[in-house]
Design a protein around this motif. Sequence first.
Motif, PDB file in Angstrom:
ATOM      1  N   GLY A 178       0.805  -1.215   0.000  1.00  0.00           N
ATOM      2  CA  GLY A 178       0.000   0.000   0.000  1.00  0.00           C
ATOM      3  C   GLY A 178       0.837   1.263   0.000  1.00  0.00           C
ATOM      4  O   GLY A 178       0.571   2.205  -0.756  1.00  0.00           O
ATOM      5  N   GLN A 179       1.872   1.298   0.831  1.00  0.00           N
ATOM      6  CA  GLN A 179       2.727   2.477   0.892  1.00  0.00           C
ATOM      7  C   GLN A 179       3.461   2.696  -0.421  1.00  0.00           C
ATOM      8  O   GLN A 179       3.646   3.833  -0.874  1.00  0.00           O
ATOM      9  CB  GLN A 179       3.735   2.332   2.039  1.00  0.00           C
ATOM     10  N   ALA A 180       3.868   1.599  -1.065  1.00  0.00           N
ATOM     11  CA  ALA A 180       4.548   1.719  -2.364  1.00  0.00           C
ATOM     12  C   ALA A 180       3.634   2.340  -3.412  1.00  0.00           C
ATOM     13  O   ALA A 180       4.087   3.123  -4.260  1.00  0.00           O
ATOM     14  CB  ALA A 180       5.028   0.337  -2.819  1.00  0.00           C
ATOM     15  N   HIS A 193       4.251   5.990  -5.311  1.00  0.00           N
ATOM     16  CA  HIS A 193       4.719   5.729  -6.672  1.00  0.00           C
ATOM     17  C   HIS A 193       4.546   6.955  -7.565  1.00  0.00           C
ATOM     18  O   HIS A 193       3.459   7.529  -7.660  1.00  0.00           O
ATOM     19  CB  HIS A 193       3.966   4.536  -7.277  1.00  0.00           C
ATOM     20  N   PRO A 194       5.590   7.361  -8.274  1.00  0.00           N
ATOM     21  CA  PRO A 194       5.502   8.573  -9.100  1.00  0.00           C
ATOM     22  C   PRO A 194       4.695   8.410 -10.377  1.00  0.00           C
ATOM     23  O   PRO A 194       4.368   9.416 -11.014  1.00  0.00           O
ATOM     24  CB  PRO A 194       6.973   8.875  -9.428  1.00  0.00           C
ATOM     25  N   ASP A 195       4.370   7.168 -10.766  1.00  0.00           N
ATOM     26  CA  ASP A 195       3.585   6.954 -11.983  1.00  0.00           C
ATOM     27  C   ASP A 195       2.116   6.689 -11.703  1.00  0.00           C
ATOM     28  O   ASP A 195       1.360   6.340 -12.617  1.00  0.00           O
ATOM     29  CB  ASP A 195       4.173   5.793 -12.804  1.00  0.00           C
ATOM     30  N   VAL A 196       1.688   6.819 -10.457  1.00  0.00           N
ATOM     31  CA  VAL A 196       0.277   6.729 -10.104  1.00  0.00           C
ATOM     32  C   VAL A 196      -0.292   8.142 -10.087  1.00  0.00           C
ATOM     33  O   VAL A 196       0.263   9.037  -9.463  1.00  0.00           O
ATOM     34  CB  VAL A 196       0.081   6.051  -8.732  1.00  0.00           C
ATOM     35  N   ASN A 197      -1.401   8.344 -10.787  1.00  0.00           N
ATOM     36  CA  ASN A 197      -1.982   9.683 -10.897  1.00  0.00           C
ATOM     37  C   ASN A 197      -3.026   9.994  -9.840  1.00  0.00           C
ATOM     38  O   ASN A 197      -3.291  11.166  -9.544  1.00  0.00           O
ATOM     39  CB  ASN A 197      -2.607   9.866 -12.281  1.00  0.00           C
ATOM     40  N   ALA A 237       1.740  13.794  -1.481  1.00  0.00           N
ATOM     41  CA  ALA A 237       2.363  15.118  -1.592  1.00  0.00           C
ATOM     42  C   ALA A 237       3.865  14.998  -1.821  1.00  0.00           C
ATOM     43  O   ALA A 237       4.446  15.731  -2.635  1.00  0.00           O
ATOM     44  CB  ALA A 237       2.082  15.933  -0.335  1.00  0.00           C
ATOM     45  N   ARG A 238       4.509  14.061  -1.111  1.00  0.00           N
ATOM     46  CA  ARG A 238       5.959  13.911  -1.249  1.00  0.00           C
ATOM     47  C   ARG A 238       6.363  13.392  -2.621  1.00  0.00           C
ATOM     48  O   ARG A 238       7.431  13.715  -3.119  1.00  0.00           O
ATOM     49  CB  ARG A 238       6.491  12.930  -0.196  1.00  0.00           C
ATOM     50  N   SER A 239       5.521  12.569  -3.218  1.00  0.00           N
ATOM     51  CA  SER A 239       5.911  11.895  -4.459  1.00  0.00           C
ATOM     52  C   SER A 239       5.671  12.779  -5.674  1.00  0.00           C
ATOM     53  O   SER A 239       6.577  13.456  -6.159  1.00  0.00           O
ATOM     54  CB  SER A 239       5.194  10.553  -4.583  1.00  0.00           C
ATOM     55  N   ASN A 240       4.445  12.791  -6.170  1.00  0.00           N
ATOM     56  CA  ASN A 240       4.167  13.521  -7.411  1.00  0.00           C
ATOM     57  C   ASN A 240       2.896  14.365  -7.326  1.00  0.00           C
ATOM     58  O   ASN A 240       2.310  14.705  -8.341  1.00  0.00           O
ATOM     59  CB  ASN A 240       4.043  12.532  -8.578  1.00  0.00           C
ATOM     60  N   LEU A 241       2.478  14.687  -6.089  1.00  0.00           N
ATOM     61  CA  LEU A 241       1.222  15.426  -5.899  1.00  0.00           C
ATOM     62  C   LEU A 241       0.051  14.728  -6.576  1.00  0.00           C
ATOM     63  O   LEU A 241      -0.829  15.367  -7.160  1.00  0.00           O
ATOM     64  CB  LEU A 241       1.346  16.866  -6.413  1.00  0.00           C
ATOM     65  N   LYS A 242       0.051  13.406  -6.488  1.00  0.00           N
ATOM     66  CA  LYS A 242      -1.076  12.651  -7.061  1.00  0.00           C
ATOM     67  C   LYS A 242      -2.368  13.056  -6.374  1.00  0.00           C
ATOM     68  O   LYS A 242      -2.396  13.437  -5.200  1.00  0.00           O
ATOM     69  CB  LYS A 242      -0.839  11.138  -6.938  1.00  0.00           C
ATOM     70  N   ARG A 243      -3.476  12.986  -7.104  1.00  0.00           N
ATOM     71  CA  ARG A 243      -4.784  13.281  -6.534  1.00  0.00           C
ATOM     72  C   ARG A 243      -5.144  12.194  -5.518  1.00  0.00           C
ATOM     73  O   ARG A 243      -4.697  11.053  -5.623  1.00  0.00           O
ATOM     74  CB  ARG A 243      -5.856  13.346  -7.621  1.00  0.00           C
TER      75      ARG A 243
END
Length: 509
Positions: A241-243, A247-251, A270-276
């Motif tokens: 779950g944490q992965a 993950h930077p490729d999850v939107n 927030a730390r990764s890619n600001l995914k929604r």
Amino acid sequence: MTESANPSVYAASDRAAALQQLRQSLAQRPPRLLIDGVWRPALSAQTLEVDDPATGEPIARIAAGDSGDIDLAVAAARRAFREGPWPRLPASRRAAALFALADAIERRQQEFALLESLDAGHSLMSIVNGDLPLGLRSLRDYAGWATKIAGEVPMRSADQRGMDYFLREPIGVAAIVTPWNAPFLMVLQKLAAALAAGCTVVIKPAELAPLSALYIGELCDEAGIPAGVVNIVTGTGVAAGQALAEHPDVNLISFTGSTQVGQSIMAAAARSNLKRVVLELGGKSPAMVFADADLDKAATAIVGEIAFKSGQYCAAGSRVYVQASVHAPLLEKMHAAMQRIRIGAGYADGTDMGPMISDAQRRRAQDLIDHSLAAGARVLRGGHARSGPGYFFEPTLIADARADMRVAQEEIFAPVLCVTPFADDAGLSEVAALANDSRYGLSAKLWARDIGTVHGLIGLLETGQVIVNGGGGEATLPFGGVKQSGYGRENGHVGLSAFTEIKSVRLGY
């Protein structure tokens, strides 16, 4: 096809043989993940044990996926989104696949009901009358919404050159992380919205009740959903779950579960890619009963809701505030309603309430109750685990629970009700203050006939949902909470919008 399961297909004469066959099938299933259309073991070859909550005995082993497996699943979903047909299909064809998946599940509804009862512990009737038809409805509702995703074109003057408009496009790769208290339903509600929007997905079901998600995955190919569109990685929240959250490729990540985990997911996003994020989190919902209410109906509904899924239901009205003049008769009716609850294995004949999901969850509930009893609360009924095998807990009524006690503030996730009177002459703002005295704000239940009371309180309650006199209608309304009960909404076109991104266009010529 209908959207309601037929309870008659679960007759006791057939159930024992079907349950035995299901147990044998689960014992023989290899622990596998679904990645890019292929069922395969976890990279580590490690596994996890899944127990029957009614006995505490193991019923299956699942693959223990970790960050390496998540990387493979996300890469497969990304390829399917960028290169595959799914986001590019006409919306009507995505709709057809969702209808086909609903039909495939409905053809195996008896197996899914037994599986969910065995895996999560819930009574068959709660699944037959709740999870199954609601899950099928989600698939079919979102199949209908798939063809209605649209942007907007603002009005313009006749002599204006060019055009302004915006599009809605699928957000990309969506991570779906589901809880153990409604595993079948939560997977379908989130999956249906994501697929209708044209997204590809990676599902991480709760390790305590993951089996229905795996069965749904097997039917995706039958429904015509291309490889890589739906990927399923079982494993723990820490390892898998944490992965996903990082993950930077999850939107987008859509999560249902505890507030604590939801906070960690938001931080990781927030730390990764600001995914929604869409977060449907905990609840400590109030139920308010006024003197003019139908007390029989209120008592039956309040007790029935806390017995539903053994109290492991985030929107359950677990804090009951009752007008002083009807406090004693309502308590008597609630006590009687609890006495009538038949407790047993969810798949057993006549069961109203099954076990809790695990011994750890049951021990946590006991600790919360014991802590509050030491602080002065009183148990009027129950208050303890049942002896014997499985993770059963007695339906519990608690009085004299002050607002600062743990049972009044923390989500117990057990069949426990705290009942508190309020003065007959209390104003609506005073009653609302009692109801709002929580860091949560998911749902509120109101029992009153006076229309002024009803509408007056609705405007004062800090919650994402208000259910009056048991509710009514059949519309699929947005669901979610305020404060620490979550972020965003699910269901209907509002839930669908979460899986889309807006692209504005200013066209000149």
